[in-house]
Design an enzyme around this catalytic site. Structure first.
Site, PDB file in Angstrom:
ATOM      1  N   HIS A  42      10.506   3.762  13.979  1.00  0.00           N
ATOM      2  CA  HIS A  42      11.245   5.033  13.945  1.00  0.00           C
ATOM      3  C   HIS A  42      10.274   6.181  13.683  1.00  0.00           C
ATOM      4  CE1 HIS A  42      10.639   4.043   9.733  1.00  0.00           C
ATOM      5  NE2 HIS A  42      10.731   5.347   9.516  1.00  0.00           N
ATOM      6  N   HIS A 123       5.065  10.999  13.416  1.00  0.00           N
ATOM      7  CA  HIS A 123       4.337   9.756  13.667  1.00  0.00           C
ATOM      8  C   HIS A 123       5.291   8.581  13.655  1.00  0.00           C
ATOM      9  CE1 HIS A 123       4.705   9.890   9.295  1.00  0.00           C
ATOM     10  NE2 HIS A 123       4.625   8.554   9.327  1.00  0.00           N
TER      11      HIS A 123
HETATM   12  P1  ATP Z   1       8.757  -0.477   2.477  1.00  0.00           P
HETATM   13  O1  ATP Z   1       8.470   0.711   1.598  1.00  0.00           O
HETATM   14  O2  ATP Z   1       9.868  -1.304   1.923  1.00  0.00           O
HETATM   15  O3  ATP Z   1       7.566  -1.256   2.866  1.00  0.00           O
HETATM   16  P2  ATP Z   1       9.576   1.499   4.387  1.00  0.00           P
HETATM   17  O4  ATP Z   1       8.453   2.385   3.928  1.00  0.00           O
HETATM   18  O5  ATP Z   1       9.857   1.406   5.843  1.00  0.00           O
HETATM   19  O6  ATP Z   1       9.367   0.033   3.869  1.00  0.00           O
HETATM   20  P3  ATP Z   1      11.136   3.202   2.746  1.00  0.00           P
HETATM   21  O7  ATP Z   1      10.073   3.248   1.689  1.00  0.00           O
HETATM   22  O8  ATP Z   1      12.543   3.101   2.279  1.00  0.00           O
HETATM   23  O9  ATP Z   1      10.918   1.959   3.712  1.00  0.00           O
HETATM   24  O10 ATP Z   1      10.952   4.484   3.649  1.00  0.00           O
HETATM   25  C1  ATP Z   1      11.822   4.818   4.701  1.00  0.00           C
HETATM   26  C2  ATP Z   1      11.127   5.876   5.544  1.00  0.00           C
HETATM   27  O11 ATP Z   1      10.866   7.037   4.753  1.00  0.00           O
HETATM   28  C3  ATP Z   1       9.772   5.439   6.082  1.00  0.00           C
HETATM   29  O12 ATP Z   1       9.542   6.112   7.318  1.00  0.00           O
HETATM   30  C4  ATP Z   1       8.794   5.960   5.058  1.00  0.00           C
HETATM   31  O13 ATP Z   1       7.507   6.189   5.622  1.00  0.00           O
HETATM   32  C5  ATP Z   1       9.456   7.276   4.677  1.00  0.00           C
HETATM   33  N1  ATP Z   1       9.114   7.629   3.297  1.00  0.00           N
HETATM   34  C6  ATP Z   1       9.161   6.810   2.218  1.00  0.00           C
HETATM   35  N2  ATP Z   1       8.779   7.466   1.116  1.00  0.00           N
HETATM   36  C7  ATP Z   1       8.486   8.728   1.491  1.00  0.00           C
HETATM   37  C8  ATP Z   1       8.036   9.892   0.808  1.00  0.00           C
HETATM   38  N3  ATP Z   1       7.811   9.917  -0.499  1.00  0.00           N
HETATM   39  N4  ATP Z   1       7.854  11.010   1.541  1.00  0.00           N
HETATM   40  C9  ATP Z   1       8.073  11.029   2.863  1.00  0.00           C
HETATM   41  N5  ATP Z   1       8.499   9.974   3.566  1.00  0.00           N
HETATM   42  C10 ATP Z   1       8.704   8.830   2.894  1.00  0.00           C
END
Ligand code: ATP
Ligand code: MG
Length: 176
Positions: A42, A123
């Protein structure tokens, strides 16, 4: 008993065909680190973090008030950030994508949602904790973006799962 909060974010989902193509390309160009599952590929528009369930409705109302236009995103760069996040990115960012992100951000901030202040860098994450940039040929994926969605991210024993809570179409561009 109160319901647990949700970990929320807005994103543009990768359609199954493109997700399949990217996953195949990744197999030909193996990367170290933790790959993102094909069904989770995504482009994040806005990350809201932990929110009470009651915020889903106002968030959906904000998304529904936007009138974004569809676009084709050409992912032609493979890059790695210092935090080990390996991703595909466009060298040319469509104006419609920037407008969608800006519109969403402005309305979310006006409604009091905390958002990070970092500059938006569109990205598609391929893998996390990637120690180095793999020496692969530059990719060229054309991504016809036609919708965006509100997701709840859940950590499960089988990995991270995204639940689509609601989605909204991007309007086809009027012919020139
Ligand atoms: P995981 O952290 O479980 O390995 P994930 O990163 O896909 O998996 P999430 O951490 O829930 O799952 O994040 C969901 C989306 O939001 C992802 O695209 C992640 O890069 C983005 N994201 C997570 N934390 C932040 C943040 N602090 N700021 C901006 N984007 C974020
Ligand atoms: Mg994460």
């Amino acid at each position: 008993m109160s319901t647990p909060p949700l970990r929320l974010f807005f994103a543009i989902p990768c359609c199954p065909q493109l997700a399949h193509d990217i996953a195949e390309w990744r197999k030909q160009n193996p990367v170290d680190g933790k790959p993102v599952a094909p069904e989770n590929l995504h482009l994040t528009l806005a990350f809201l973090g932990s929110q009470p369930r009651g915020q889903v409705e106002p968030l959906a109302a904000i998304a529904a008030s936007l009138t974004p236009t569809a676009f084709i995103l050409r992912l032609d760069r493979l890059a790695r950030w210092k935090n080990g996040l390996l991703h595909l990115a466009p060298s040319q960012v469509p104006a419609s994508l920037m407008e969608l992100e800006r519109g969403l951000r402005e309305q979310l901030l006006a409604a009091g949602f905390p958002l990070e202040t970092r500059h938006f860098k569109p990205h598609l994450t391929l893998a996390r904790h990637c120690p180095k940039l793999p020496p692969s040929a530059p990719p060229a994926f054309d991504w016809p973006a036609s919708e965006f969605a509100l997701y709840a991210s859940e950590n499960t024993a089988r990995g991270t799962r995204y639940h689509t809570l609601a989605q909204w179409p991007l309007r086809p561009q009027a012919p020139a």
